[in-house]
Structure formats: C-alpha cells, structure tokens
Design an enzyme around this catalytic site. Structure first.
Site, mmCIF file in Angstrom:
data_model
loop_
_atom_site.group_PDB
_atom_site.id
_atom_site.type_symbol
_atom_site.label_atom_id
_atom_site.label_comp_id
_atom_site.label_asym_id
_atom_site.label_seq_id
_atom_site.Cartn_x
_atom_site.Cartn_y
_atom_site.Cartn_z
ATOM 1 N N ASP A 13 3.801 23.801 32.905
ATOM 2 C CA ASP A 13 5.243 24.031 32.796
ATOM 3 C C ASP A 13 6.015 22.730 33.001
ATOM 4 O O ASP A 13 5.646 21.929 33.859
ATOM 5 C CB ASP A 13 5.718 25.060 33.832
ATOM 6 C CG ASP A 13 7.134 25.506 33.534
ATOM 7 O OD1 ASP A 13 7.320 26.271 32.564
ATOM 8 O OD2 ASP A 13 8.074 25.058 34.226
HETATM 9 C C1 LIG Z 1 11.454 16.679 27.854
HETATM 10 C C2 LIG Z 1 10.602 17.223 26.741
HETATM 11 C C3 LIG Z 1 10.165 18.541 26.731
HETATM 12 N N1 LIG Z 1 9.402 19.015 25.697
HETATM 13 C C4 LIG Z 1 8.926 20.409 25.658
HETATM 14 C C5 LIG Z 1 7.541 20.636 26.269
HETATM 15 C C6 LIG Z 1 7.521 22.130 26.483
HETATM 16 O O1 LIG Z 1 7.023 22.750 25.292
HETATM 17 C C7 LIG Z 1 8.997 22.480 26.643
HETATM 18 C C8 LIG Z 1 9.273 22.966 28.052
HETATM 19 O O2 LIG Z 1 9.081 24.344 28.107
HETATM 20 P P1 LIG Z 1 7.910 25.072 28.899
HETATM 21 O O3 LIG Z 1 8.503 26.339 29.444
HETATM 22 O O4 LIG Z 1 7.247 24.132 29.848
HETATM 23 O O5 LIG Z 1 6.829 25.404 27.765
HETATM 24 P P2 LIG Z 1 6.921 26.318 26.478
HETATM 25 O O6 LIG Z 1 7.735 27.566 26.743
HETATM 26 O O7 LIG Z 1 7.358 25.459 25.308
HETATM 27 O O8 LIG Z 1 5.400 26.686 26.210
HETATM 28 P P3 LIG Z 1 4.390 27.583 27.121
HETATM 29 O O9 LIG Z 1 5.153 28.103 28.301
HETATM 30 O O10 LIG Z 1 3.903 28.674 26.218
HETATM 31 O O11 LIG Z 1 3.278 26.629 27.498
HETATM 32 O O12 LIG Z 1 9.748 21.277 26.402
HETATM 33 C C9 LIG Z 1 9.037 18.183 24.650
HETATM 34 O O13 LIG Z 1 8.351 18.633 23.716
HETATM 35 N N2 LIG Z 1 9.451 16.884 24.647
HETATM 36 C C10 LIG Z 1 10.222 16.345 25.643
HETATM 37 O O14 LIG Z 1 10.558 15.146 25.570
#
Ligand SMILES: Cc1cn([C@H]2C[C@H](O)[C@@H](COP(=O)(O)OP(=O)(O)OP(=O)(O)O)O2)c(=O)[nH]c1=O
Length: 197
Positions: A69
């Site tokens: 997360d």
């Molecule tokens: C800051 C940042 C976040 N993110 C993304 C990563 C995560 O996918 C998202 C944060 O949300 P999360 O809730 O961590 O993850 P998710 O809902 O996308 O996937 P899952 O719970 O099924 O594993 O933000 C990027 O892709 N690039 C960035 O620079």
C-alpha cells in the site's frame, strides 16, 4: 511461487523486473483505517490487510503472498488516491513547490505455515512549483486519477519532480530492494534464483 495481492498494473510491472514467476490475485480489501494511526502504521496495516484478503484464494500450495500500500504524506495530511478531479487539483496545489514523503508498506505471508513479515519504506519527493493552468493540464491527461497524491513519477509526473531521496520504486508502489530482502527471508533469492517456494 509468489502471489501478488494487487490490482495495480504498476505493481505487476515492477514485480516482473525481479524475473521470478508470480501470479496476481486481485484483493478487494477495505482500504479504510481508524483515525490516529501514523503514516507507517497506515501503510503497514493496509499492506497486511491486502495480503490477508487473498488467503482464501491461495489454497494449500507453498507460496509467498505479497500485499502493498502506498500513500503520500505532506506534514500531517495523508493523501491517498483522489476521489475526483477537484480532489486531484487540491492535492497537486498542496504538493507543488514542496517536499513530501511517500510511504509504501509491504506485507509477505509465507504459506502454508503463515509466517508474516511487514515492513515499509519512505521516500522524500520534491515537486517543482506549478501554475493552476499546469495543474489543470496535467489532470486533463488522466494520469493522476488512480495514483496516491494524484501524480505518477513513472509517467508525465516525472516532469514535475525535481528531486527524490530514497527508493524510486517505493514511489511507484513497490520498493524492490526491500521486497528482495524480504523474499530472501522466505528462501526466495532474486539473484541466485534459489527457491524453496
Ligand atoms: C506517488 C505515486 C503513486 N502511484 C500509484 C501506486 C499505487 O498503484 C497507487 C496507490 O494506491 P494503492 O491503494 O497503494 O494501490 P492500488 O489501489 O492502485 O492497488 P492495490 O491496492 O490493488 O495493490 O498510486 C504511482 O503509480 N506513481 C506514483 O508516483
């Protein structure tokens, strides 16, 4: 075998870099947390919840379930994924021209015995100043929609980031050096390719 408990295409791509076989089981764990938790406690508890959510689908096999997360933290404000475009605008206005922290929690559960390890990493990210027009133009690309803090460092958001301190992959959602260390504790060696799972 590794089971990635995630619906995130980014995490899938990052795990692919390790060159180990894995399966994705999407978890639809509740992502709400009680008030008063520290950022580290939030990402650690949600990573564990996501990993535990796929336990029923994992069956009896030998496998390591990986849940993760990511949140963005500025001062005492915790920014998750934006609810809508206005939310993205508010987040980017807050982040532009400042340094914030990205926290990612990683939980590994080894099956069948159930050994559980939870860790997290923090990366500091400094974003350049942006005008309202630039923020609107970035939101119009659609990129901020499903990203914590409303930006993607691995995409057009790279042009907004002046500097980072810490693991780059932690910002994208899966700190690979940490994950490599954690997996070796489960007998999975990324470099030597020795696997007991
Ligand atoms: C800051 C940042 C976040 N993110 C993304 C990563 C995560 O996918 C998202 C944060 O949300 P999360 O809730 O961590 O993850 P998710 O809902 O996308 O996937 P899952 O719970 O099924 O594993 O933000 C990027 O892709 N690039 C960035 O620079």
């Amino acid at each position: 075998m590794i089971i990635l408990a995630s619906g995130s295409p980014r995490r899938r791509e990052l795990l692919t870099l390790l060159g180990l076989p894995f399966e994705v089981i999407s978890s639809d764990a509740d992502e709400s947390t009680p008030p008063g938790l520290t950022p580290a406690e939030i990402v650690r508890s949600l990573a564990l919840r996501k990993a535990e959510a796929v336990l029923p689908s994992a069956g009896e096999r030998a496998a390591v379930i990986v849940g993760s997360d990511t949140i963005v933290v500025l001062g005492n404000q915790v920014l998750g994924k934006p609810a809508d475009k206005q939310d993205s605008r508010d987040m980017l206005q807050l982040l532009q021209g400042r340094t914030h922290q990205v926290y990612t929690g990683v939980a590994c559960i080894g099956l069948p015995e159930g050994k559980t390890v939870v860790e997290h990493r923090v990366t500091s990210v400094t974003m350049r100043a942006m005008s309202m027009d630039e923020i609107s133009a970035y939101i119009a690309t659609g990129e901020p929609a499903d990203k914590a803090g409303s930006y993607a460092i691995q995409g057009l958001g790279a042009t907004l980031v002046e500097r980072i301190e810490g693991c780059y992959f932690n910002v994208v959602g899966l700190p690979l050096s940490l994950l490599g260390e954690m997996l070796s504790g489960f007998g999975i060696s990324v470099l030597g390719r020795q696997r007991s799972y």
